[in-house]
Design an enzyme around this catalytic site. Structure first.
Site, PDB file in Angstrom:
ATOM      1  CB  SER A 287      10.553  -1.840  -4.675  1.00 36.13           C
ATOM      2  OG  SER A 287      10.457  -2.344  -3.446  1.00 36.13           O
TER       3      SER A 287
ATOM      4  CG  MET B 199       7.357  -2.412   5.014  1.00 38.04           C
ATOM      5  SD  MET B 199       6.506  -3.760   4.287  1.00 38.04           S
ATOM      6  CE  MET B 199       6.444  -2.883   2.422  1.00 38.04           C
TER       7      MET B 199
ATOM      8  CG  HIS C  28       8.720   3.867   1.291  1.00 36.37           C
ATOM      9  ND1 HIS C  28       7.882   3.215   0.423  1.00 36.37           N
ATOM     10  CD2 HIS C  28       7.994   4.611   2.154  1.00 36.37           C
ATOM     11  CE1 HIS C  28       6.701   3.654   0.621  1.00 36.37           C
ATOM     12  NE2 HIS C  28       6.768   4.450   1.737  1.00 36.37           N
TER      13      HIS C  28
ATOM     14  CG  MET D 281       5.795   2.214   4.311  1.00 34.53           C
ATOM     15  SD  MET D 281       5.961   0.932   2.852  1.00 34.53           S
ATOM     16  CE  MET D 281       7.382   0.616   2.528  1.00 34.53           C
TER      17      MET D 281
ATOM     18  CG  MET E  84       2.471   5.500  -0.548  1.00 29.84           C
ATOM     19  SD  MET E  84       3.981   4.471  -1.158  1.00 29.84           S
ATOM     20  CE  MET E  84       3.295   2.792  -1.618  1.00 29.84           C
TER      21      MET E  84
HETATM   22  C1  DX5 Z   1       4.655  -1.020  -1.030  1.00 31.67           C
HETATM   23  C2  DX5 Z   1       6.075  -0.564  -1.381  1.00 31.67           C
HETATM   24  C3  DX5 Z   1       6.426  -0.577  -2.720  1.00 31.67           C
HETATM   25  C4  DX5 Z   1       6.390  -1.988  -3.314  1.00 31.67           C
HETATM   26  C5  DX5 Z   1       6.453  -1.730  -4.784  1.00 31.67           C
HETATM   27  O1  DX5 Z   1       4.344  -0.889   0.330  1.00 31.67           O
HETATM   28  O2  DX5 Z   1       6.124   0.651  -0.618  1.00 31.67           O
HETATM   29  O3  DX5 Z   1       7.751  -0.002  -2.705  1.00 31.67           O
HETATM   30  O4  DX5 Z   1       7.577  -2.576  -3.033  1.00 31.67           O
HETATM   31  O5  DX5 Z   1       5.991  -3.076  -5.369  1.00 31.67           O
HETATM   32  P1  DX5 Z   1       5.381  -3.384  -6.584  1.00 31.67           P
HETATM   33  O6  DX5 Z   1       6.031  -2.410  -7.709  1.00 31.67           O
HETATM   34  O7  DX5 Z   1       5.489  -4.730  -6.838  1.00 31.67           O
HETATM   35  O8  DX5 Z   1       4.035  -2.717  -6.636  1.00 31.67           O
HETATM   36 ZN    ZN Z   2       8.319   1.826  -1.145  1.00 30.77          ZN
END
Ligand code: DX5
Ligand code: ZN
Length: 222
Positions: A7, A36, A65, A67, A136
């Site tokens: 990510s 986000m 992704h 959000m 998630m």
């Molecule tokens: C959280 C994100 C994840 C996050 C994962 O809202 O969707 O993709 O960046 O990061 P780690 O692996 O650090 O939890």
């Molecule tokens: Zn994510």
């Protein structure tokens, strides 16, 4: 086959190209891009302009992704930016099926995500319409959180439903995943593994990717 999707949220934003090349060399399959909006989740990350810019630096599969609330408004922008897979949240819109079909109409892979508080059953009517499901494993919004173990049975439930109905969607998991817990997820049926801090914060990302693959191989879905 297990796909590793680092990510970008955990990368050094002042050196994105360098960091992307590093994880490419480390053996990543996808680049997971967390968008986000400060409304669906409390945090703001980056949007289509950043994705357009980094699209020129790599051939990795872009796993976007979203959000964001009411994501249909921005699908065209993310398609144009170079997304290969677009994931929307079940909780982010009134008619997820309409959005998934719209993504497919733009010839991009479509996926549906659920947050930890959402029951897994809401996914079942959508599973024949998606290329991937995202379970998630943390509350979305921030990187660097701890995986919540009660999300793991959801992975198994989706996998069993897919198999029982001869459906082929991939199962992605996201949040708090490390080489120490990846086995619990692959054992439950996940095959696309997102990891932000575990990979980008490592001195040697290639070692982490290697360790994750070894653990995944040692804990297959049966
Ligand atoms: C959280 C994100 C994840 C996050 C994962 O809202 O969707 O993709 O960046 O990061 P780690 O692996 O650090 O939890
Ligand atoms: Zn994510």
């Amino acid at each position: 086959m297990i796909y590793v999707a680092p990510s970008l949220l955990a990368a050094d934003f002042s050196n994105l190209e360098t960091d992307i090349k590093r994880i490419e060399r480390a053996g990543a399959n996808y680049l997971h891009l967390d968008v986000m909006d400060g409304a669906f989740v409390p945090n703001i990350s980056f949007g289509a302009p950043v994705i357009t810019a980094i699209r020129r630096t790599t051939k990795l599969i872009f796993d976007v992704h979203l959000m964001i609330n009411d994501p249909i408004r921005y699908i065209d922008d993310f398609v144009k930016a170079g997304a290969d897979i677009i994931t929307i949240h079940y909780e982010s819109c009134k008619d997820p099926l309409k959005v998934l079909r719209y993504i497919h109409s733009r010839e991009v892979r479509a996926a549906i995500a659920i947050s930890p508080a959402t029951p897994v059953e809401v996914l079942y009517p959508l599973l024949s319409e998606v290329d991937m499901v995202l379970i998630m494993t943390v509350v979305p919004g921030f990187g660097g959180q701890q995986l919540s173990p009660d999300t793991i049975p959801k992975v198994k439930a989706v996998k069993e439903y897919l198999d029982a109905h001869s459906l082929k969607a991939h199962i992605e998991v996201d949040g708090g995943i490390t080489a120490d817990n990846i086995g619990l997820l692959t054992e439950a049926g996940a095959d696309i593994i997102v990891a932000g801090s575990a990979i980008f914060n490592a001195k040697k990302p290639s070692e982490v990717v290697k360790a994750m693959r070894a653990e995944a191989d040692a804990h297959p879905y049966k």
